[in-house]
Scaffold this active site. Structure first.
Site, short mmCIF file in Angstrom:
data_model
loop_
_atom_site.label_atom_id
_atom_site.label_comp_id
_atom_site.label_asym_id
_atom_site.label_seq_id
_atom_site.Cartn_x
_atom_site.Cartn_y
_atom_site.Cartn_z
CD GLU A 170 -3.05 -0.95 2.22
OE1 GLU A 170 -4.07 -1.65 2.14
OE2 GLU A 170 -2.84 -0.18 3.19
CD GLU A 352 -3.98 -5.50 3.81
OE1 GLU A 352 -4.91 -4.70 4.11
OE2 GLU A 352 -2.78 -5.28 4.03
#
Length: 448
Positions: A170, A352
């Site tokens: 991320e 995720e």
């Protein structure tokens, strides 16, 4: 508990897993030679984390990893995605390694393999050594070299057993929230530093890919991106412009240069002064897959008070959320999986996906979490629909195995399939854990 998701549509070999990250679960923050990270510092800034929570103990995975691997084995997962804590193996971020820290990951990896689970190692999940931040951190171009040296250490130590590596997790989140919107470590608001951080993370990614190729035979490499549709809160020109610029920061600033060899248009002009000759070739290195972290779309608005003029808007009236104000739109997850396949032409792993809740044990000690089961049912159904529409999805990792430290939100939101009583560390599988285990079992039976 119901396992409503159809087990059909998942091919043989589809990879089911769970994800965690080092700072969120390990604890032992000052034990066995680990150095401080920018999140250890952030946790001690007044107001930096809700309730003044810290990752000092977290889930105590550092001492209880065998128990957690047993939980994974009970789920039947095929893979475990975890991160190495850079300051645990290199306490000052560079220089002399920490043998005790390196030994911990040896024990962890060996135990994961012994359980019949494939280790997926992420090099960086937000815990930059504080000593490197003191030298400029991600805003210092030298960080790409520091990261490459760290990657060499990890690859040489674990590459005989670990074959799946992610460079960074991320990057859009930790650069935007770390250097422009002060919601995360290091909590800076500076346009130039934000732009340099974006570019230097991309350089670090490229250097990491080259290191892993050189040192790990048979390696499979990707980076993990948080990609979510950005929707203007209204049809006003200001909100549409804000959403388009946020989309570049959030969804394109990293996968586009890493995989297509170019920055998106608005950011390209801003980052160009920070580039040197040959940088794009250093960034755009061949990878094997793209990792997707996705929870729901973003509703964006113009906000002149922020660094870049965009901000997060309230959810539309009547929109479903999953406990902490994050929207539930499974059809947008489906569409994002198709978009990634078409844009980047790589296999996709959902690294995720999950749902928060305020899960508490009942009088008998059981933890029932129907909201999470509903969310995971909707989203795994949407993933199967995306695959039928042509998305090349090869695996799915639930966030998260355990309730854990959730960054600036502290220990309030609970994303785990397993409930953790933080004062005692006691683990209790939730009803969603049984749901996930049954989905995995049934999908393998159907595929066979």
């Amino acid at each position: 508990m119901t396992a409503a998701t159809s087990a059909e549509g998942f091919p043989p070999g589809f990879l089911w897993g769970v994800s965690t990250s080092a700072y969120q679960i390990e604890g032992a923050a000052a034990q066995d030679g680990r150095g401080p990270s920018i999140w250890d510092t952030r946790c001690r800034v007044p107001g930096g984390v809700v309730n003044g929570d810290t990752g000092d103990v977290a889930c105590d995975h550092y001492h209880r990893y065998a128990e957690d691997i047993a939980l994974m084995r009970g789920l039947g997962v095929g893979a475990y995605r975890f991160s190495v804590a850079w300051p645990r193996v290199l306490p000052r971020g560079r220089g002399a390694p920490n043998d005790k820290g390196l030994d911990f990951y040896d024990r962890l990896i060996d135990a994961v393999l012994e359980a019949g689970i494939e280790p997926w190692l992420c090099l960086y999940h937000w815990d930059l050594p504080q000593s490197l931040h003191d030298l400029g951190g991600w805003a210092n171009r030298d960080v790409a070299g520091w990261f490459a040296d760290y990657a060499v250490l990890v690859a040489r130590r674990y590459g005989d057993r670990v074959k799946h590596f992610a460079t960074v997790n991320e990057p859009s989140v930790f650069t935007l929230f770390g250097y422009a919107i002060p919601w995360a470590a290091p909590g800076i608001t500076d346009r130039a530093m934000n732009l340099r951080a974006i570019h230097h993370v991309n350089l670090a990614h490229g250097a990491g890919v080259d290191v892993l190729r050189d040192h790990v035979p048979g390696v499979s490499i990707g980076a993990i991106h948080n990609c979510q549709p950005v929707i203007p809160a209204t049809d006003s020109e200001a909100d549409r412009e804000a959403a388009a610029f946020l989309d570049e920061h959030w969804n394109l600033a990293f996968p586009d240069p890493q995989l297509l060899g170019r920055y998106p248009s608005r950011l390209a002009a801003l980052i160009e002064p920070h580039m040197q000759a040959g940088d794009m070739a250093r960034i755009c290195r061949p990878t094997d897959w793209i990792g997707l972290n996705h929870y729901g779309p973003i509703f964006a608005k113009a906000d002149a008070s922020t660094t870049w003029g965009f901000g997060w808007a309230d959810l539309p009236d009547g929109a479903e959320d999953h406990g902490i104000g994050w929207p539930v739109f499974p059809e947008m997850f489906r569409d994002e999986l198709v978009r990634l396949t078409r844009r980047y032409r790589l296999p996709v792993y959902v690294a995720e996906n999950g749902c928060s809740g305020n899960d508490t044990p009942d009088a008998n000690g059981a933890v029932d979490d129907p909201r999470r089961i509903r969310y995971l049912t909707l989203y795994t159904d949407a993933m199967r629909d995306a695959m039928r529409a042509g998305a090349d999805v090869r695996g799915y990792f639930v966030w998260s195995l355990l309730d854990s430290f959730e960054w600036g939100s502290g220990y309030g939101p609970r994303f785990g399939l397993v409930h953790v009583d933080f004062p005692t560390g006691t683990r209790t599988p939730k009803s969603s854990a049984r749901w996930y285990a049954e989905l995995i079992r049934r999908s393998r039976t159907v595929a066979a």
